[in-house]
Design an enzyme around this catalytic site. Sequence first.
Site, PDB file in Angstrom:
ATOM      1  N   ASP A 342      -6.910  33.254 -19.368  1.00  0.00           N
ATOM      2  CA  ASP A 342      -6.198  34.003 -18.325  1.00  0.00           C
ATOM      3  C   ASP A 342      -5.249  35.027 -18.934  1.00  0.00           C
ATOM      4  OD1 ASP A 342      -7.310  32.622 -16.127  1.00  0.00           O
ATOM      5  OD2 ASP A 342      -5.994  30.932 -16.529  1.00  0.00           O
ATOM      6  N   GLY A 343      -4.681  34.685 -20.086  1.00  0.00           N
ATOM      7  CA  GLY A 343      -3.749  35.594 -20.756  1.00  0.00           C
ATOM      8  C   GLY A 343      -4.409  36.919 -21.097  1.00  0.00           C
TER       9      GLY A 343
HETATM   10  N1  LIG Z   1       5.836  26.062 -16.688  1.00  0.00           N
HETATM   11  C1  LIG Z   1       4.755  26.815 -16.594  1.00  0.00           C
HETATM   12  O1  LIG Z   1       3.738  26.456 -16.006  1.00  0.00           O
HETATM   13  C2  LIG Z   1       4.781  28.162 -17.212  1.00  0.00           C
HETATM   14  C3  LIG Z   1       5.848  28.569 -18.011  1.00  0.00           C
HETATM   15  C4  LIG Z   1       5.811  29.861 -18.535  1.00  0.00           C
HETATM   16  C5  LIG Z   1       4.744  30.705 -18.256  1.00  0.00           C
HETATM   17  N2  LIG Z   1       3.731  30.275 -17.479  1.00  0.00           N
HETATM   18  C6  LIG Z   1       2.614  31.153 -17.110  1.00  0.00           C
HETATM   19  O2  LIG Z   1       2.018  31.725 -18.208  1.00  0.00           O
HETATM   20  C7  LIG Z   1       1.619  33.019 -17.824  1.00  0.00           C
HETATM   21  C8  LIG Z   1       1.316  33.837 -19.033  1.00  0.00           C
HETATM   22  O3  LIG Z   1       0.089  33.400 -19.488  1.00  0.00           O
HETATM   23  P1  LIG Z   1      -0.363  33.626 -21.003  1.00  0.00           P
HETATM   24  O4  LIG Z   1      -1.759  33.140 -21.119  1.00  0.00           O
HETATM   25  O5  LIG Z   1      -0.014  34.994 -21.407  1.00  0.00           O
HETATM   26  O6  LIG Z   1       0.622  32.664 -21.753  1.00  0.00           O
HETATM   27  P2  LIG Z   1       0.279  31.279 -22.483  1.00  0.00           P
HETATM   28  O7  LIG Z   1      -0.681  31.517 -23.567  1.00  0.00           O
HETATM   29  O8  LIG Z   1       1.586  30.617 -22.774  1.00  0.00           O
HETATM   30  O9  LIG Z   1      -0.498  30.441 -21.356  1.00  0.00           O
HETATM   31  C9  LIG Z   1       0.106  29.943 -20.195  1.00  0.00           C
HETATM   32  C10 LIG Z   1      -0.887  29.114 -19.381  1.00  0.00           C
HETATM   33  O10 LIG Z   1      -0.861  29.576 -18.035  1.00  0.00           O
HETATM   34  C11 LIG Z   1      -2.192  29.727 -17.587  1.00  0.00           C
HETATM   35  N3  LIG Z   1      -2.283  30.772 -16.601  1.00  0.00           N
HETATM   36  C12 LIG Z   1      -2.032  32.077 -16.741  1.00  0.00           C
HETATM   37  N4  LIG Z   1      -2.270  32.721 -15.592  1.00  0.00           N
HETATM   38  C13 LIG Z   1      -2.695  31.797 -14.717  1.00  0.00           C
HETATM   39  C14 LIG Z   1      -3.078  31.839 -13.360  1.00  0.00           C
HETATM   40  N5  LIG Z   1      -3.065  32.962 -12.659  1.00  0.00           N
HETATM   41  N6  LIG Z   1      -3.457  30.690 -12.762  1.00  0.00           N
HETATM   42  C15 LIG Z   1      -3.449  29.529 -13.436  1.00  0.00           C
HETATM   43  N7  LIG Z   1      -3.076  29.418 -14.718  1.00  0.00           N
HETATM   44  C16 LIG Z   1      -2.700  30.548 -15.346  1.00  0.00           C
HETATM   45  C17 LIG Z   1      -2.994  30.095 -18.808  1.00  0.00           C
HETATM   46  O11 LIG Z   1      -4.357  29.764 -18.609  1.00  0.00           O
HETATM   47  C18 LIG Z   1      -2.327  29.257 -19.858  1.00  0.00           C
HETATM   48  O12 LIG Z   1      -2.914  27.987 -19.933  1.00  0.00           O
HETATM   49  C19 LIG Z   1       2.764  33.509 -17.015  1.00  0.00           C
HETATM   50  O13 LIG Z   1       2.410  34.562 -16.174  1.00  0.00           O
HETATM   51  C20 LIG Z   1       3.173  32.262 -16.284  1.00  0.00           C
HETATM   52  O14 LIG Z   1       2.565  32.187 -15.016  1.00  0.00           O
HETATM   53  C21 LIG Z   1       3.733  29.030 -16.950  1.00  0.00           C
HETATM   54  N1  LIG Z   2      -6.041  42.014 -26.445  1.00  0.00           N
HETATM   55  C1  LIG Z   2      -4.895  41.382 -26.619  1.00  0.00           C
HETATM   56  N2  LIG Z   2      -3.906  41.897 -27.370  1.00  0.00           N
HETATM   57  C2  LIG Z   2      -2.736  41.242 -27.550  1.00  0.00           C
HETATM   58  N3  LIG Z   2      -2.472  40.057 -27.014  1.00  0.00           N
HETATM   59  C3  LIG Z   2      -3.411  39.489 -26.248  1.00  0.00           C
HETATM   60  C4  LIG Z   2      -4.677  40.109 -26.016  1.00  0.00           C
HETATM   61  N4  LIG Z   2      -5.416  39.308 -25.230  1.00  0.00           N
HETATM   62  C5  LIG Z   2      -4.656  38.230 -24.993  1.00  0.00           C
HETATM   63  N5  LIG Z   2      -3.459  38.336 -25.592  1.00  0.00           N
HETATM   64  C6  LIG Z   2      -2.382  37.353 -25.580  1.00  0.00           C
HETATM   65  O1  LIG Z   2      -2.827  36.229 -26.297  1.00  0.00           O
HETATM   66  C7  LIG Z   2      -2.337  35.036 -25.679  1.00  0.00           C
HETATM   67  C8  LIG Z   2      -3.458  34.030 -25.507  1.00  0.00           C
HETATM   68  O2  LIG Z   2      -4.452  34.598 -24.694  1.00  0.00           O
HETATM   69  P1  LIG Z   2      -5.270  33.722 -23.670  1.00  0.00           P
HETATM   70  O3  LIG Z   2      -4.377  33.082 -22.680  1.00  0.00           O
HETATM   71  O4  LIG Z   2      -6.337  34.602 -23.146  1.00  0.00           O
HETATM   72  O5  LIG Z   2      -5.941  32.649 -24.586  1.00  0.00           O
HETATM   73  P2  LIG Z   2      -5.689  31.115 -24.640  1.00  0.00           P
HETATM   74  O6  LIG Z   2      -4.219  30.849 -24.798  1.00  0.00           O
HETATM   75  O7  LIG Z   2      -6.596  30.577 -25.675  1.00  0.00           O
HETATM   76  O8  LIG Z   2      -6.199  30.668 -23.243  1.00  0.00           O
HETATM   77  P3  LIG Z   2      -5.714  29.383 -22.464  1.00  0.00           P
HETATM   78  O9  LIG Z   2      -4.281  29.639 -22.147  1.00  0.00           O
HETATM   79  O10 LIG Z   2      -6.610  29.343 -21.294  1.00  0.00           O
HETATM   80  O11 LIG Z   2      -5.909  28.251 -23.405  1.00  0.00           O
HETATM   81  C9  LIG Z   2      -1.701  35.460 -24.372  1.00  0.00           C
HETATM   82  O12 LIG Z   2      -0.308  35.406 -24.516  1.00  0.00           O
HETATM   83  C10 LIG Z   2      -2.136  36.880 -24.169  1.00  0.00           C
HETATM   84  O13 LIG Z   2      -1.126  37.677 -23.573  1.00  0.00           O
END
Ligand SMILES: NC(=O)c1ccc[n+]([C@@H]2O[C@H](COP(=O)([O-])OP(=O)(O)OC[C@H]3O[C@@H](n4cnc5c(N)ncnc54)[C@H](O)[C@@H]3O)[C@@H](O)[C@H]2O)c1
Ligand SMILES: Nc1ncnc2c1ncn2[C@@H]1O[C@H](COP(=O)(O)OP(=O)(O)OP(=O)(O)O)[C@@H](O)[C@H]1O
Length: 579
Positions: A342-343
């Site tokens: 999702d990130g």
């Molecule tokens: N306590 C919490 O649950 C918490 C705390 C901080 C941030 N977040 C979420 O993390 C997001 C950033 O995601 P990231 O991947 O860049 O950071 P990250 O890598 O720390 O991942 C955060 C988790 O949130 C999940 N996530 C992100 N968007 C989602 C959505 N729309 N629906 C369900 N799950 C979702 C991702 O799959 C990941 O597992 C923020 O927008 C925020 O919503 C959650």
């Molecule tokens: N192209 C990109 N350049 C820089 N940062 C990125 C890029 N794609 C993703 N990221 C950052 O890398 C982090 C991890 O990405 P992502 O959530 O897609 O993978 P993941 O953590 O393995 O997935 P999940 O949370 O489902 O386990 C996120 O914080 C996202 O903002």
Amino acid sequence: MAPSKFNSTDSFGHGDAGVSRPHSENGFGDSLSLLQSEKAVQEILQQTPVHGSDDHLIEFSEALRTVAKALRRAAEGKAAAQAEAAEWKRRFELERARNLRLENKGNGICEKLRSWWMQTSVNNGMGLIRLVLPCLLCWEIWKEQDRRLYEEQSFKENNSVSEGGRLENSTSQPVLLNQEREHSNRACLEHGICSHEVLQDAKDVDSNMVNNKIMKKASFKLSWRCKGENSDQHKHDIVYFERGNITTAERSSKQISLKWESPPQTVVILTKPNSNSVQILCAQMVRWLREQKKLNIYVEPRVRAELLTESSYFSFVQTWKDEKEILLLHTKVDLVVTLGGDGTVLWAASIFKGPVPPIVPFSLGSLGFMTPFHSEHYKDYLDSVLRGPISITLRNRLQCHVIRDAAKNEIEIEDPILVLNEVTIDRGISSYLTNLECYCDNSFVTCVQGDGLILSTTSGSTAYSLAAGGSMVHPQVPGILFTPICPHSLSFRPLILPEHVTLRVQIPFNSRSPAWASFDGKDRKQLAPGDALVCSMAPWPVPTACQVDSTDDFFRSIHDGLHWNLRKTQSSFDVPLDV
Ligand SMILES: NC(=O)c1ccc[n+]([C@@H]2O[C@H](COP(=O)([O-])OP(=O)(O)OC[C@H]3O[C@@H](n4cnc5c(N)ncnc54)[C@H](O)[C@@H]3O)[C@@H](O)[C@H]2O)c1
Ligand SMILES: Nc1ncnc2c1ncn2[C@@H]1O[C@H](COP(=O)(O)OP(=O)(O)OP(=O)(O)O)[C@@H](O)[C@H]1O
């Protein structure tokens, strides 16, 4: 002594003394009259000789002085409040004007159209109608520009058919496409929403030269699928009052279908960093899209460097140099593919500050609420997406502005930030409770005393907002979630507000510490006392391709991702019930 003067003073110290007391709605008149009353009281006191023996008069004059002071303080307080209100109004106006300018710049729409457009974006609740209205209005202007441009090009260039028999953007195609597009434009005018407004800027088309050939964006059409398509019952755009009966508006949450009107030609692939499996898949996908689908491919500079380290074969892959080129990416790219979790979808959305091309999100993370496509079958999925039609989810974004108290006299304010999940205002490293004053349009909502507040889209409802106790909301529901984080109050339940509101979160001057805002979990910004964050629905949604459809994908994500309401099934009675 002049008793007659005292006689004309009421119990609140409002003497007539030549002072009239105008009533006005905004209170400015009242403030003025309060100040004038004080002056009058002072004059009376000066004119009134007070002898040592007249104790009651001394007492009375002291009382009058106290009343006069209180009046002055009230007047000053009121004037300050009014000045603050006027200042907020001024900042809103500034911000609104800036928004309009930004949107018009990105969209190529004139100011007049814009105001008409805003008024006309009635009830569909998705901001999407805003895409079509300028499209329809600018159609004639654009058609003329487009016709001239392509006629010129058709003289300059020769026909060329690529290896796979696919037409590149050269002489015959513009003429052909021009006819096709004129035809499709007419069709759009009749039935649907077209992508042309993204394509119509002749300057952008000029800049899309690849190997001396003009690259044009693929045109597509969006249509809403609904069961009652052939029945008049579902045709209403706004509330109807037919024969005195009120009927509701057409539902905005129907499945949206995207149909290509010209084949997509350019794809950008965005990948999660630091992952070998993603890097390997990316190289395979680039090769397949180039060799089998003859597409132009963009990747991020980092990824291009990685590909070139692997092999010089990838030298055809394009990238961008700077922010300015990124801002124009939406004019060149027909489709975005994301490889990650999702990130990575959030990352992809953040790259597009205006219109976003359709995104096909492949899942290579642990959770995947927005990534319904499995990477093992990427060829089948991409094949069907490129052919179309595809179901899409239009995910709304929030547009956030930080307004600094320190910058109140400056014309320019900070750039807006678009979020796909949420904006969070929290206490950061401070150990004090947040003290956030929240307003919805002109109404005071509440003061958040706790760890903070999340303003979330419905797409973000399954992310941080969910963890803070917010409801899960289908991503096609138009709304803004207002979810407190650990509020220090028993009765603070989360809210879901309509999509048309503007929310303002203000850090009061008496706050014990600053607050911190973060946007989709990134870009932390400090909000000092006096600063505010203003948030409303952005006009540019993020279209993501569905594996099945919006609703099926949503339920699948909450079942697979969260194991929502998973429970062992209760066994039935061994002996059948007597009914
Ligand atoms: N306590 C919490 O649950 C918490 C705390 C901080 C941030 N977040 C979420 O993390 C997001 C950033 O995601 P990231 O991947 O860049 O950071 P990250 O890598 O720390 O991942 C955060 C988790 O949130 C999940 N996530 C992100 N968007 C989602 C959505 N729309 N629906 C369900 N799950 C979702 C991702 O799959 C990941 O597992 C923020 O927008 C925020 O919503 C959650
Ligand atoms: N192209 C990109 N350049 C820089 N940062 C990125 C890029 N794609 C993703 N990221 C950052 O890398 C982090 C991890 O990405 P992502 O959530 O897609 O993978 P993941 O953590 O393995 O997935 P999940 O949370 O489902 O386990 C996120 O914080 C996202 O903002």
